[in-house]
Enzyme design. Structure first.
Site, PDB file in Angstrom:
ATOM      1  N   GLU A 114      33.968  32.901 -27.558  1.00 50.32           N
ATOM      2  CA  GLU A 114      32.545  33.345 -27.556  1.00 50.32           C
ATOM      3  C   GLU A 114      32.514  34.339 -26.084  1.00 50.32           C
ATOM      4  O   GLU A 114      31.729  33.969 -25.349  1.00 50.32           O
ATOM      5  CB  GLU A 114      31.735  32.150 -27.184  1.00 50.32           C
ATOM      6  CG  GLU A 114      31.756  31.116 -28.362  1.00 50.32           C
ATOM      7  CD  GLU A 114      30.725  30.277 -28.542  1.00 50.32           C
ATOM      8  OE1 GLU A 114      29.657  30.134 -27.408  1.00 50.32           O
ATOM      9  OE2 GLU A 114      30.472  29.512 -29.266  1.00 50.32           O
TER      10      GLU A 114
ATOM     11  N   GLU B 110      34.245  26.420 -34.574  1.00 55.37           N
ATOM     12  CA  GLU B 110      33.252  25.227 -34.007  1.00 55.37           C
ATOM     13  C   GLU B 110      31.942  25.395 -34.756  1.00 55.37           C
ATOM     14  O   GLU B 110      31.582  26.233 -35.522  1.00 55.37           O
ATOM     15  CB  GLU B 110      32.641  25.810 -32.927  1.00 55.37           C
ATOM     16  CG  GLU B 110      33.577  25.621 -31.584  1.00 55.37           C
ATOM     17  CD  GLU B 110      33.245  25.995 -30.291  1.00 55.37           C
ATOM     18  OE1 GLU B 110      32.015  25.441 -29.904  1.00 55.37           O
ATOM     19  OE2 GLU B 110      34.052  26.406 -29.425  1.00 55.37           O
TER      20      GLU B 110
HETATM   21  C1  NOJ Z   1      30.382  26.568 -27.950  1.00 54.25           C
HETATM   22  C2  NOJ Z   1      31.389  26.650 -27.026  1.00 54.25           C
HETATM   23  O1  NOJ Z   1      32.358  27.120 -27.176  1.00 54.25           O
HETATM   24  C3  NOJ Z   1      31.711  24.941 -26.467  1.00 54.25           C
HETATM   25  O2  NOJ Z   1      32.192  24.928 -25.315  1.00 54.25           O
HETATM   26  C4  NOJ Z   1      30.140  24.264 -26.402  1.00 54.25           C
HETATM   27  O3  NOJ Z   1      30.353  22.972 -25.926  1.00 54.25           O
HETATM   28  C5  NOJ Z   1      29.629  24.030 -28.087  1.00 54.25           C
HETATM   29  N1  NOJ Z   1      29.419  25.653 -28.498  1.00 54.25           N
HETATM   30  C6  NOJ Z   1      28.326  23.496 -27.708  1.00 54.25           C
HETATM   31  O4  NOJ Z   1      27.329  24.150 -27.223  1.00 54.25           O
END
Ligand code: NOJ
Length: 440
Positions: A166, A348
């Protein structure tokens, strides 16, 4: 019926990141990262909480991997702490840090679980930040050296490489609005961070191709394709601008399309591009990952970016994120065409819920519903011919949710932060059944 099952080779896994789960922040030679520093700044993180102990995975690899196997997870996406393997962001390898990740990968393999390694998930060594962080071009080269170190030390054990997680978040939240570490808010630094993150990715891919390693390598983005709040042309323009800002300044250069002109002409982003950079950044990748949680409609406004989130009616998770599984389908379709039909993973997806332990169990029905809805649209995507290869639930275990500290729980597994005891939630058993039956 059988047509509607997830394909046999579809990978089901779960994900975490070093700062969020490892703990052992001051052990075995690890030095500080920007989140260690940032969490000490009053008012930045909920109650000043930090990753010193987190879910203590550093000391609980065997237990956690055994649990993954019990749930039936086929892959584990984890990240490496840069300052654990290269203390102070320098060039000297910390053998103990390497030993930890070798042990993690070996344990995963012993249980038949694939090791999916993210090189960078936001925990920049603080010494590199002191030299300008991602706004400094030198960080891209330091990243390349760090990536090369991992290829050499762990290359025989890694099944899937992800250069970074990200870039939107660590560039915009880190340097654009300062909500995340390192907490800087400067438009020029932000533009530089974007370009240097993209460059770092490209350099790392170039180096990887020289190693002869065969595992696939890619990058993880968090694209969102906000729908226009209304049918008005104005709001359609807002949605286009949102896509440029959220998506295309990261993916454009990687897919050889360069930076969108709107980014410079309208958003005033001055990317410090040097000769040859665009070629490096567009080094071919084997797959890309999508982190998807939610989507909000947007409307036009008079800000510099020219769009803002509009109100929505959907049910929300404990993050106050609307549950919009159709948004995942929209993103998958758009990315499929944008990427030229490259293999894709959902790296994710998950929900924070108001979990509580009742007689030794956590009945997290909301999370199960959330996963089921998203798996449902993923099947639609596969049926349409999108080369979707796997799904990683975020997260394997409750952990440090950045500025929210430990107040948001995303895990399939409950972590009791007082005792560090683990309890699989109902959603863990739901995932086990999905993985066994290949249907949601
Ligand atoms: C994206 C991130 O990569 C991760 O680190 C985070 O905990 C989750 N989203 C949830 O917000």
């Amino acid at each position: 019926m059988a047509d509607n099952l997830f394909p046999k080779d579809f990978l089901f896994g779960s994900a975490t990141a070093s700062y969020q789960v490892e703990g052992a922040a001051y052990e075995d030679g690890r030095t500080e990262c920007i989140w260690d520093e940032f969490s000490r700044i009053p008012g930045k993180v909920w109650c000043g909480e930090n990753g010193n102990v987190a879910a203590d995975q550093y000391h609980r690899v065997e237990e956690d991997v055994a649990l993954m196997a019990k749930i039936g997870l086929q892959a584990y996406r984890f990240s490496v702490s840069w300052s654990r393997v290269l203390p102070n962001g320098g060039r000297e390898v910390n053998e103990k840090g390497i030993a930890y990740y070798r042990f993690l990968c070996q344990t995963l393999h012993r249980y038949g679980i694939k090791a999916c390694l993210t090189i960078y998930h936001w925990d920049l060594p603080k010494e590199l930040e002191a030299k300008g962080g991602w706004a400094n071009r030198e960080t891209s080269y330091a990243f390349q050296f760090y990536a090369e170190t991992l290829y050499r030390e762990l290359g025989d054990l890694v099944d899937m490489w992800i250069t970074m997680n990200e870039p939107f978040c660590f560039c915009y939240l880190g340097y654009g609005n300062g909500v995340h570490a390192p907490g800087r808010a400067d438009w020029n630094d932000f533009a530089s961070a974007v370009h240097h993150a993209n460059l770092a990715h490209g350099l790392a891919v170039e180096s990887y191709r020289k190693t002869g390693l065969k595992a696939p390598i890619g990058i993880v983005w968090n694209p969102i394709l906000p729908r226009p709040a209304t049918g008005r042309d104005e709001d359609k323009i807002a949605a286009e601008r949102a896509s440029v800002f959220n998506n295309e300044i990261y993916m454009g250069p990687v897919f050889g399309k360069g930076y969108p002109t709107l980014a410079t002409s309208e958003f005033g982003l001055k990317f410090p591009i040097e000769k040859g950079d665009e070629e490096i950044i567009s080094a071919p990748i084997d797959f890309y990952g999508i982190n998807y949680y939610n989507e909000r409609p947007v409307e036009r406004d008079s800000s510099l970016l020219g769009f803002k989130d509009a109100g929505t009616w959907e049910e929300e998770t404990a993050m106050k994120w609307p549950i919009v599984e159709k948004g995942l389908l929209r993103v998958l379709r758009w990315m499929d065409s944008y990427s030229g039909h490259l293999p894709v993973y959902i790296t994710e997806n998950g929900s924070a819920e108001e979990d509580c332990v009742k007689e030794g169990r956590i009945h997290d029905k909301g999370r199960i519903d959330y996963i089921r809805k998203h798996l449902g649209v993923m099947k639609e995507a596969i049926a349409e011919g999108i080369p979707l290869k796997g799904y990683f639930y975020w997260s394997f275990i409750d952990n440090y949710e950045w500025t929210f500290g430990y107040t948001r729980r995303f895990g399939l597994v409950w972590c009791d932060y007082m005792t560090l005891r683990r309890i699989p939630k109902d959603s863990a058993w739901y995932m086990r059944d999905v993985i066994r039956s290949r249907e949601e």
